[in-house]
Design a protein around this motif. Sequence first.
Motif, PDB file in Angstrom:
ATOM      1  N   LYS A 146      -1.562   3.091  -7.634  1.00  0.00           N
ATOM      2  CA  LYS A 146      -1.304   1.580  -8.367  1.00  0.00           C
ATOM      3  C   LYS A 146      -2.712   0.816  -8.217  1.00  0.00           C
ATOM      4  O   LYS A 146      -3.613   1.284  -7.482  1.00  0.00           O
ATOM      5  CB  LYS A 146      -0.148   0.985  -7.642  1.00  0.00           C
ATOM      6  CG  LYS A 146      -0.537   0.782  -6.158  1.00  0.00           C
ATOM      7  CD  LYS A 146       0.727   0.116  -5.547  1.00  0.00           C
ATOM      8  CE  LYS A 146       0.899  -1.488  -5.754  1.00  0.00           C
ATOM      9  NZ  LYS A 146       1.909  -2.199  -4.985  1.00  0.00           N
ATOM     10  N   SER A 147      -2.542  -0.476  -8.725  1.00  0.00           N
ATOM     11  CA  SER A 147      -3.423  -1.438  -8.350  1.00  0.00           C
ATOM     12  C   SER A 147      -3.003  -2.744  -8.281  1.00  0.00           C
ATOM     13  O   SER A 147      -1.940  -2.817  -8.511  1.00  0.00           O
ATOM     14  CB  SER A 147      -4.669  -1.394  -9.642  1.00  0.00           C
ATOM     15  OG  SER A 147      -3.926  -1.571 -10.902  1.00  0.00           O
ATOM     16  N   PHE A 148      -3.702  -3.594  -7.723  1.00  0.00           N
ATOM     17  CA  PHE A 148      -3.289  -4.929  -7.305  1.00  0.00           C
ATOM     18  C   PHE A 148      -4.350  -5.814  -7.699  1.00  0.00           C
ATOM     19  O   PHE A 148      -5.418  -5.676  -7.503  1.00  0.00           O
ATOM     20  CB  PHE A 148      -2.560  -5.161  -5.934  1.00  0.00           C
ATOM     21  CG  PHE A 148      -3.573  -4.754  -4.899  1.00  0.00           C
ATOM     22  CD1 PHE A 148      -4.211  -6.033  -4.388  1.00  0.00           C
ATOM     23  CD2 PHE A 148      -3.759  -3.569  -4.161  1.00  0.00           C
ATOM     24  CE1 PHE A 148      -4.992  -5.920  -2.963  1.00  0.00           C
ATOM     25  CE2 PHE A 148      -4.450  -3.510  -3.202  1.00  0.00           C
ATOM     26  CZ  PHE A 148      -5.178  -4.545  -2.667  1.00  0.00           C
ATOM     27  N   ASN A 149      -3.886  -6.972  -8.271  1.00  0.00           N
ATOM     28  CA  ASN A 149      -4.735  -7.976  -8.341  1.00  0.00           C
ATOM     29  C   ASN A 149      -5.274  -8.925  -7.278  1.00  0.00           C
ATOM     30  O   ASN A 149      -4.174  -9.209  -6.450  1.00  0.00           O
ATOM     31  CB  ASN A 149      -4.303  -8.923  -9.718  1.00  0.00           C
ATOM     32  CG  ASN A 149      -4.150  -7.989 -11.025  1.00  0.00           C
ATOM     33  OD1 ASN A 149      -5.022  -7.022 -11.236  1.00  0.00           O
ATOM     34  ND2 ASN A 149      -3.204  -8.175 -11.555  1.00  0.00           N
ATOM     35  N   SER A 161      -7.653  -0.856   9.872  1.00  0.00           N
ATOM     36  CA  SER A 161      -6.601  -0.192  10.596  1.00  0.00           C
ATOM     37  C   SER A 161      -6.018   0.950   9.588  1.00  0.00           C
ATOM     38  O   SER A 161      -6.297   0.865   8.343  1.00  0.00           O
ATOM     39  CB  SER A 161      -5.483  -1.096  11.272  1.00  0.00           C
ATOM     40  OG  SER A 161      -4.705  -1.639  10.209  1.00  0.00           O
ATOM     41  N   ASN A 162      -5.186   1.438  10.090  1.00  0.00           N
ATOM     42  CA  ASN A 162      -4.141   2.565   9.294  1.00  0.00           C
ATOM     43  C   ASN A 162      -3.245   1.735   8.387  1.00  0.00           C
ATOM     44  O   ASN A 162      -2.421   2.421   7.793  1.00  0.00           O
ATOM     45  CB  ASN A 162      -3.621   3.567  10.312  1.00  0.00           C
ATOM     46  CG  ASN A 162      -3.235   4.749   9.396  1.00  0.00           C
ATOM     47  OD1 ASN A 162      -3.622   5.160   8.474  1.00  0.00           O
ATOM     48  ND2 ASN A 162      -1.950   5.559   9.817  1.00  0.00           N
ATOM     49  N   GLN A 163      -2.957   0.558   8.732  1.00  0.00           N
ATOM     50  CA  GLN A 163      -2.094  -0.191   7.932  1.00  0.00           C
ATOM     51  C   GLN A 163      -2.809  -1.321   7.173  1.00  0.00           C
ATOM     52  O   GLN A 163      -1.876  -2.026   6.507  1.00  0.00           O
ATOM     53  CB  GLN A 163      -1.072  -0.959   9.113  1.00  0.00           C
ATOM     54  CG  GLN A 163      -0.145   0.075   9.792  1.00  0.00           C
ATOM     55  CD  GLN A 163      -0.855   0.677  10.846  1.00  0.00           C
ATOM     56  OE1 GLN A 163      -1.539   0.031  11.455  1.00  0.00           O
ATOM     57  NE2 GLN A 163      -0.552   1.916  11.242  1.00  0.00           N
ATOM     58  N   GLU A 164      -3.941  -1.785   7.371  1.00  0.00           N
ATOM     59  CA  GLU A 164      -4.462  -2.936   6.704  1.00  0.00           C
ATOM     60  C   GLU A 164      -5.629  -2.560   6.066  1.00  0.00           C
ATOM     61  O   GLU A 164      -6.453  -1.684   6.496  1.00  0.00           O
ATOM     62  CB  GLU A 164      -4.523  -4.101   7.656  1.00  0.00           C
ATOM     63  CG  GLU A 164      -3.157  -4.483   8.472  1.00  0.00           C
ATOM     64  CD  GLU A 164      -3.466  -5.545   9.494  1.00  0.00           C
ATOM     65  OE1 GLU A 164      -2.266  -6.192   9.689  1.00  0.00           O
ATOM     66  OE2 GLU A 164      -4.360  -5.640   9.958  1.00  0.00           O
ATOM     67  N   LEU A 181      -1.814  -1.930   3.131  1.00  0.00           N
ATOM     68  CA  LEU A 181      -2.327  -0.922   2.292  1.00  0.00           C
ATOM     69  C   LEU A 181      -1.485  -0.840   0.809  1.00  0.00           C
ATOM     70  O   LEU A 181      -1.846  -0.215  -0.032  1.00  0.00           O
ATOM     71  CB  LEU A 181      -2.206   0.590   3.047  1.00  0.00           C
ATOM     72  CG  LEU A 181      -2.890   0.354   4.291  1.00  0.00           C
ATOM     73  CD1 LEU A 181      -2.979   1.752   4.858  1.00  0.00           C
ATOM     74  CD2 LEU A 181      -4.563   0.087   4.103  1.00  0.00           C
ATOM     75  N   ASP A 182      -0.502  -1.573   0.773  1.00  0.00           N
ATOM     76  CA  ASP A 182       0.093  -1.576  -0.308  1.00  0.00           C
ATOM     77  C   ASP A 182      -0.163  -2.623  -1.338  1.00  0.00           C
ATOM     78  O   ASP A 182       0.354  -2.897  -2.466  1.00  0.00           O
ATOM     79  CB  ASP A 182       1.546  -1.487  -0.419  1.00  0.00           C
ATOM     80  CG  ASP A 182       2.195  -0.161   0.047  1.00  0.00           C
ATOM     81  OD1 ASP A 182       1.627   0.828  -0.254  1.00  0.00           O
ATOM     82  OD2 ASP A 182       3.223  -0.091   0.764  1.00  0.00           O
ATOM     83  N   GLY A 183      -1.066  -3.494  -0.835  1.00  0.00           N
ATOM     84  CA  GLY A 183      -1.710  -4.581  -1.656  1.00  0.00           C
ATOM     85  C   GLY A 183      -0.897  -6.023  -1.481  1.00  0.00           C
ATOM     86  O   GLY A 183      -1.111  -6.847  -2.238  1.00  0.00           O
TER      87      GLY A 183
END
Length: 342
Positions: A146-149, A161-164, A181-183
């Motif tokens: 995916k992409s995020f704006n 980090s592994n989450q950020e 990490l999901d934006g």
Amino acid sequence: MTIKKQKQFFACLKTTYLTFFILLSFVFFSPLSGFTKAAHSKSFWLKQDLVIGQEGGDKNLVLAGVENIALDSEENIYVLDRKNFRIQKFSPEGRFLSSVIIGRGQGPDEVSAILSIAVTVNGGIYVLDREGRKILIIDEKGNFKKSFNLEFNATNIVSCSNQELAILGFYKDLILHIFSLDGVYLDSFGEPFEVPASYAKYKNFPQLKSPKRADFSRDSTILLVNPYKYEIVTYKKSKVDGIISYKSDFFRPLEIKERGEGMISMVFPWVSALKYQNKLYVTIDDLNSDTPNQLDIFEKGKFVSSVKLKGFAYTIDKKGRIYCAEGEDVPQVVRYFVQEGK
């Protein structure tokens, strides 16, 4: 004592004091004295360990230009070959593993221009499209997710980090911004750098308030270099953890040149700050392809030495080896051990 003998005595005494003063001055001010030597008492050299990139042959090994280098937890090497719009993955030994081709365009899985990449410990890839103000997310298998704006102009991204993900750019009057990490936007911190009085009429330009890149270390430190003076600011847990300052004629601060008719050009210093244990390796790009760059070495926050560097150091691994982009005609990734002593 006769007058003649008195004159001889005082002349001798004067010579003795003068000699003592000269010797004392030599002890305190000579470059060989302990005071100066304590600030620059070590010597280092670079031992080449790996080279990736060649002039011809296998196209996967022919790079058009190395613009960034990143590592995952297995220390696989990710090379941003920006001019070819691709990211090449290599093993720690330099064996080619895979390639991710980035499409050109305005679509959700395309970019107008690749400015920066970040790689997570698991091998997830994040690609910054500055002109499109978005970030592409690519999984560890090289598949687009995916992409995020973004609501601001970003200049650099790092996996912190592994989450950020940490994104550098001026937004909400701050310059560092944390996303999942999901934006998903999470937080912002980091005071903008003060624009010097000489550039007062440009002080409201957002691009002048932060450097062009950020670096992240294995002990969760984010490092920024002040674009106006040789000063490394470190952050931990969203707070300033320390500031390292040094004076060097090699460091050239941000320069604004007026071109007439309201046009200006800005030349930013290109500097990386890579932390390994109690050492800090700061690479300063000379911005001139005819002269070498400089690698300044700090230990426990104090400058200890410098070495010349052909390229630019982008990252560092668990063993303290630095990964550099080198070469104009034949771009390469070169890995070095930083060796102490002769």
